[in-house]
Design a protein around this motif. Sequence first.
Motif, PDB file in Angstrom:
ATOM      1  N   GLU A  99      -4.231  -3.369   3.145  1.00 30.11           N
ATOM      2  CA  GLU A  99      -5.309  -3.926   3.800  1.00 30.11           C
ATOM      3  C   GLU A  99      -6.355  -3.218   4.195  1.00 30.11           C
ATOM      4  O   GLU A  99      -5.986  -2.208   4.359  1.00 30.11           O
ATOM      5  CB  GLU A  99      -4.517  -4.424   5.050  1.00 30.11           C
ATOM      6  CG  GLU A  99      -3.543  -5.770   5.041  1.00 30.11           C
ATOM      7  CD  GLU A  99      -2.013  -5.171   4.979  1.00 30.11           C
ATOM      8  OE1 GLU A  99      -1.232  -5.883   4.900  1.00 30.11           O
ATOM      9  OE2 GLU A  99      -2.039  -3.834   4.881  1.00 30.11           O
ATOM     10  N   GLU A 106      -8.702  -7.836   6.372  1.00 29.36           N
ATOM     11  CA  GLU A 106      -7.315  -8.569   6.450  1.00 29.36           C
ATOM     12  C   GLU A 106      -6.829  -8.427   7.969  1.00 29.36           C
ATOM     13  O   GLU A 106      -5.897  -9.396   8.344  1.00 29.36           O
ATOM     14  CB  GLU A 106      -6.149  -7.965   5.591  1.00 29.36           C
ATOM     15  CG  GLU A 106      -6.386  -8.551   4.177  1.00 29.36           C
ATOM     16  CD  GLU A 106      -7.575  -7.667   3.352  1.00 29.36           C
ATOM     17  OE1 GLU A 106      -8.164  -8.172   2.454  1.00 29.36           O
ATOM     18  OE2 GLU A 106      -7.726  -6.373   3.939  1.00 29.36           O
ATOM     19  N   LEU A 156       1.259  -5.185   8.758  1.00 27.05           N
ATOM     20  CA  LEU A 156       0.397  -4.483   7.594  1.00 27.05           C
ATOM     21  C   LEU A 156       1.615  -4.382   6.385  1.00 27.05           C
ATOM     22  O   LEU A 156       2.753  -4.089   6.574  1.00 27.05           O
ATOM     23  CB  LEU A 156      -0.143  -3.384   7.675  1.00 27.05           C
ATOM     24  CG  LEU A 156      -1.206  -3.555   8.906  1.00 27.05           C
ATOM     25  CD1 LEU A 156      -1.847  -2.077   9.411  1.00 27.05           C
ATOM     26  CD2 LEU A 156      -2.126  -4.526   8.537  1.00 27.05           C
TER      27      LEU A 156
END
Length: 187
Positions: free
Chosen positions: A38, A101, A34
């Motif tokens: 996200e 995501e 990440l």
Amino acid sequence: MGHHTFDAAKADRLEGPERYRRVSAEELLGALSLDGTETVIDVGSGTGFYTDDVAVAAGRVLAVDVQPAMHAFYSEKGIPDNVSPVTAVADALPLTDGSVEAAFSTMTYHEFATAGALAELARVLAPGGRLVAADWSGDGAGDAGPPVAERYTPAEVRDQLSEAGLTLERLEERPETFLFVATVPGV
């Protein structure tokens, strides 16, 4: 497979640091990769044990669980501002196509991993989106976790992900568990 859910009356048993023996926060975050912006789904979030770890590294986390009692436990514990509890089953997520995501599951894949649920996760993940799961292996001895008959083997996981149109990037087999990273094609 059994596809049972963990007894919410025993939710406090899901809060001990011994859970990190199966998958650490660092390993989970590394697999999710990440950047802090996200939207991420925790599928089978339960008490929010791992949700809290991911929340510090994500823009927003949707804590998805089928049991309202788990959300109540998490609420009493304290939910971070960027986490939203969502009561839903994995094969009917109240999200738009490509709206997240990443998604992850820690020790709950065996509870929801049907063809419909994996297709639904592929639907809501954006192109290039990641699905990360650590769970009990059907190849394990069954000394801990759910009965072996309720688990998936790594070979079954490979087939399930392929059938859902997900690309398996990594699958680590361990004595009692596995961890995989899969992506949605398109980037």
